[in-house]
Design an enzyme around this catalytic site. Structure first.
Site, PDB file in Angstrom:
ATOM      1  N   GLU A 126       0.884  -1.175   0.000  1.00 21.96           N
ATOM      2  CA  GLU A 126       0.000   0.000   0.000  1.00 21.96           C
ATOM      3  C   GLU A 126       0.911   1.211   0.000  1.00 21.96           C
ATOM      4  OE1 GLU A 126      -3.137  -0.261  -0.306  1.00 21.96           O
ATOM      5  OE2 GLU A 126      -3.582  -2.304   0.341  1.00 21.96           O
ATOM      6  N   CYS A 135      -1.550   9.464   3.578  1.00 25.96           N
ATOM      7  CA  CYS A 135      -1.472   8.991   2.191  1.00 25.96           C
ATOM      8  C   CYS A 135      -2.670   9.504   1.412  1.00 25.96           C
ATOM      9  CB  CYS A 135      -1.415   7.472   2.157  1.00 25.96           C
ATOM     10  SG  CYS A 135      -2.684   6.715   3.167  1.00 25.96           S
TER      11      CYS A 135
HETATM   12  P1  NAD Z   1       8.750   4.864   3.881  1.00 26.61           P
HETATM   13  O1  NAD Z   1       8.564   4.177   2.578  1.00 26.61           O
HETATM   14  O2  NAD Z   1       9.921   5.766   4.043  1.00 26.61           O
HETATM   15  O3  NAD Z   1       8.895   3.764   5.042  1.00 26.61           O
HETATM   16  C1  NAD Z   1       7.897   2.794   5.277  1.00 26.61           C
HETATM   17  C2  NAD Z   1       8.520   1.624   6.003  1.00 26.61           C
HETATM   18  O4  NAD Z   1       9.426   0.963   5.124  1.00 26.61           O
HETATM   19  C3  NAD Z   1       9.333   2.023   7.232  1.00 26.61           C
HETATM   20  O5  NAD Z   1       9.130   1.063   8.258  1.00 26.61           O
HETATM   21  C4  NAD Z   1      10.755   1.964   6.711  1.00 26.61           C
HETATM   22  O6  NAD Z   1      11.697   1.743   7.728  1.00 26.61           O
HETATM   23  C5  NAD Z   1      10.655   0.775   5.774  1.00 26.61           C
HETATM   24  N1  NAD Z   1      11.721   0.676   4.758  1.00 26.61           N
HETATM   25  C6  NAD Z   1      12.486   1.680   4.259  1.00 26.61           C
HETATM   26  N2  NAD Z   1      13.374   1.175   3.369  1.00 26.61           N
HETATM   27  C7  NAD Z   1      13.140  -0.164   3.296  1.00 26.61           C
HETATM   28  C8  NAD Z   1      13.703  -1.228   2.546  1.00 26.61           C
HETATM   29  N3  NAD Z   1      14.705  -1.021   1.701  1.00 26.61           N
HETATM   30  N4  NAD Z   1      13.193  -2.468   2.710  1.00 26.61           N
HETATM   31  C9  NAD Z   1      12.157  -2.694   3.541  1.00 26.61           C
HETATM   32  N5  NAD Z   1      11.606  -1.728   4.303  1.00 26.61           N
HETATM   33  C10 NAD Z   1      12.082  -0.474   4.172  1.00 26.61           C
HETATM   34  O7  NAD Z   1       7.382   5.612   4.221  1.00 26.61           O
HETATM   35  P2  NAD Z   1       7.046   6.588   5.451  1.00 26.61           P
HETATM   36  O8  NAD Z   1       7.709   7.892   5.242  1.00 26.61           O
HETATM   37  O9  NAD Z   1       7.233   5.895   6.756  1.00 26.61           O
HETATM   38  O10 NAD Z   1       5.465   6.753   5.252  1.00 26.61           O
HETATM   39  C11 NAD Z   1       4.914   7.673   4.391  1.00 26.61           C
HETATM   40  C12 NAD Z   1       4.545   7.028   3.072  1.00 26.61           C
HETATM   41  O11 NAD Z   1       3.626   5.967   3.286  1.00 26.61           O
HETATM   42  C13 NAD Z   1       3.836   7.989   2.138  1.00 26.61           C
HETATM   43  O12 NAD Z   1       4.275   7.765   0.814  1.00 26.61           O
HETATM   44  C14 NAD Z   1       2.375   7.605   2.293  1.00 26.61           C
HETATM   45  O13 NAD Z   1       1.566   7.971   1.214  1.00 26.61           O
HETATM   46  C15 NAD Z   1       2.494   6.123   2.446  1.00 26.61           C
HETATM   47  N6  NAD Z   1       1.306   5.556   3.094  1.00 26.61           N
HETATM   48  C16 NAD Z   1       0.434   4.813   2.353  1.00 26.61           C
HETATM   49  C17 NAD Z   1      -0.722   4.320   2.937  1.00 26.61           C
HETATM   50  C18 NAD Z   1      -1.722   3.507   2.169  1.00 26.61           C
HETATM   51  O14 NAD Z   1      -2.604   2.912   2.781  1.00 26.61           O
HETATM   52  N7  NAD Z   1      -1.643   3.441   0.864  1.00 26.61           N
HETATM   53  C19 NAD Z   1      -0.979   4.591   4.271  1.00 26.61           C
HETATM   54  C20 NAD Z   1      -0.053   5.339   5.007  1.00 26.61           C
HETATM   55  C21 NAD Z   1       1.092   5.811   4.398  1.00 26.61           C
END
Ligand code: NAD
Length: 526
Positions: free
Chosen positions: A290, A324
């Site tokens: 997501e 998001c």
């Molecule tokens: P992010 O992608 O920076 O991090 C999300 C998670 O992924 C964190 O736990 C992070 O540590 C982990 N991560 C980072 N690099 C990784 C890798 N190489 N391998 C595996 N895991 C890794 O996102 P964020 O800044 O924490 O959250 C904001 C983002 O999330 C925005 O883009 C927002 O739109 C999205 N979001 C989407 C939804 C949805 O339901 N579609 C809901 C909430 C947030």
């Protein structure tokens, strides 16, 4: 760290009123308990035990005031991930054989504990990510309701074990059964640190899987609270394991582990899509990603402009645009553009900005210095290529200097500008004039993303066309409580199309739990 007090009203993201005195008193007590707990050390949770991480510790400070240390946290590494995966694998056979009704009993107890602890968990979350009180309390309640709702869907489907037809031979008995995959990795984002962990973990576990959960390193405390609630509810050791640490070590180790049978990731497009493309190696593994959004609101000349301005303001600036589903682009009919901007600016300038722990402030800080920089860069581009109608400043007066505060910002730009394409995750919305609904729909759909969208129009034909043609998973029409935000479990299914989500099935809805299982056909002859 618990308080048994529960508010009489249910706080959701559509709750508009902030005048329930009993609720505020309960929240203040939660804040006191939370504040007394700040600065503690927190550990990982593997095989039912709280353990240190192999890569030392990391410190988290609140974005509200960077002088305040939230706590220190165990930093895991790839070895810790493997231990957690092993624990989850060992626990899974007994867990999947536990009758699903018994699994639901434990999970519903966890939901009750989350609700009981709503005030402290909400205050912890407010310190951790800077949510205002209704947003923080709403999210804790959403986390509990996600578990309750998913449990209900499991029941409505009788545990997904159904007799099938018989071709005439009474000695042949056929069934179809959904069975768990095994071990799921759950990786969650900072912005909904409880709901977007509780939902996936709850669904995975009620389906008979076990889990290794990695929170965002920005919001580990809420992860701890959630894991504590699961443990206190009586989940057996190894069913939910928890490893904190960076995405490029702990997250990478999870997605590359052979012991992981499926993954559910919520976060940015860049990380999620890369994960989606690389996750399956030997055979396809379920991969629920997501991702982000660039969510449009369309305002036609037949809109109630007052309602539109209110809904846009709430969705663009609620939690600083860090949802998001935040409304970050607006396509408004040229005939009503100036009046919409007038109303939107009027409402935006009334927003109170400050420490969101305090009742008087609706808008808190953004999450970190990088978010401030993204906001400031966008403002500079808007000044150069268009017009800033409201806001734009980085706020550094007095106490605000110690946090990450920016003004909610409304800008006007040509529709082709990159600020209508790139997710900013900051309180910033871009408005463009359009000549027709057709133009608005074409622009709205010209996006990598397809998460949420909204329209304001009193014309049923326009509304019908929007519902038919817009390419997004979550649609809102004429919604004052939020143009593009504010879904609730069992009420609005929430999932993205296109670059916003991988499965075409949403969370918060009746198809979610089934995604954590695979179908098996049983034909048994007497
Ligand atoms: P992010 O992608 O920076 O991090 C999300 C998670 O992924 C964190 O736990 C992070 O540590 C982990 N991560 C980072 N690099 C990784 C890798 N190489 N391998 C595996 N895991 C890794 O996102 P964020 O800044 O924490 O959250 C904001 C983002 O999330 C925005 O883009 C927002 O739109 C999205 N979001 C989407 C939804 C949805 O339901 N579609 C809901 C909430 C947030």
């Amino acid at each position: 760290m618990t308080t048994d007090a529960k508010p009489r009203i249910k706080i959701t993201y559509a709750t508009l009123r902030n005048d329930n005195e009993e609720l505020h008193a309960l929240y203040e007590a939660g804040v006191q308990a939370s504040t007394a707990g700040l600065g503690r050390h927190h550990r990982n949770f593997i095989d039912g035990l709280w353990v240190e991480g192999s890569a030392g510790t990391f410190e988290v400070r609140t974005p509200i005031d960077t002088d305040i240390v939230l706590g220190t946290f165990a930093r895991g590494d790839a070895g810790d991930v493997e231990q957690a995966v092993d624990a989850a694998r060992r626990a899974q056979p007994a867990w999947r054989r536990t009758p699903w009704q018994d699994r639901l009993t434990i999970l519903r107890r966890a939901a009750e504990l989350i609700s009981e602890r709503q005030m402290v968990y909400g205050a912890d979350m407010a310190w951790e990510v800077g949510k205002n009180r209704l947003e923080a309390l709403g999210e804790v309640e959403e986390a509990a309701d996600l578990i309750r709702y998913y449990a209900q869907t499991m029941e409505h489907n009788e545990g997904y074990d159904h007799p099938m037809d018989n071709l005439g031979d009474a000695s042949v008995h056929t069934r179809t059964v959904l069975r768990p995959h095994g071990v799921f990795a759950v990786i969650s984002p900072f912005n909904f640190p409880m709901a977007l962990a509780a939902g996936p973990i709850g669904a995975a576990v009620m389906a008979g899987n076990t889990v290794v959960f990695k929170p965002s390193s920005t919001s580990p405390l809420t992860g701890i609270n959630l894991v504590q609630a699961f443990a206190d509810a009586g989940l057996p050791a190894g069913v939910v394991n928890f490893v904190m640490g960076p995405g490029d070590t702990v997250g990478e180790a999870l997605q590359t582990s052979r012991g992981i049978d499926g993954i559910v990731f919520t976060g940015s497009y860049d990380v999620g899509y890369r994960l989606y493309k690389s996750f399956s190696t030997l055979w396809p593994r379920p991969c629920i990603v997501e991702m982000g959004g660039k969510n449009p609101a369309i305002v036609t000349r037949k809109a109630d402009l007052e309602e539109a301005a209110e809904g846009i303001m709430r969705s663009a600036f609620g939690f600083g645009g860090q949802k998001c589903s935040a409304n970050s682009r607006v396509y408004v009919d040229a005939q009503v553009h100036d009046e919409l901007i007038r109303l939107l600016v009027e409402k935006t300038e009334k927003i109170s900005i400050g420490n969101p722990i305090s009742r008087e402030y609706w808008l808190g800080p953004v999450i970190d210095a990088k978010a401030v920089a993204r906001h400031q860069q966008a403002v500079a581009e808007a000044r150069q290529d268009g017009r800033v109608f409201s806001g734009g400043e980085h706020l550094t007066d007095g106490d605000l200097a110690r946090g990450f505060y920016v003004e909610p910002t409304v800008v006007g730009l040509p529709a082709g500008h990159r600020l209508f394409q790139d997710e900013l995750f900051a309180p910033f919305t871009a408005v463009s004039k359009v000549g027709s609904l057709s133009e608005a729909l074409a622009l709205a759909n010209d996006s990598t993303y397809g998460l949420t969208a909204g329209i304001y129009s009193e014309d049923p034909g326009e509304v019908e066309r929007f519902l038919d043609e817009i390419e997004a998973g979550v649609l809102y029409v004429n919604r004052r409580a939020g143009a593009t935000t504010g879904a609730w479990p069992g009420v609005q299914a929430f999932g993205g199309w296109k670059g916003s989500g991988s499965t075409g099935k949403a969370g918060l809805s009746m198809y979610y739990v089934a995604q954590f299982m695979r179908e098996q056909s049983h034909t048994v002859v007497d």
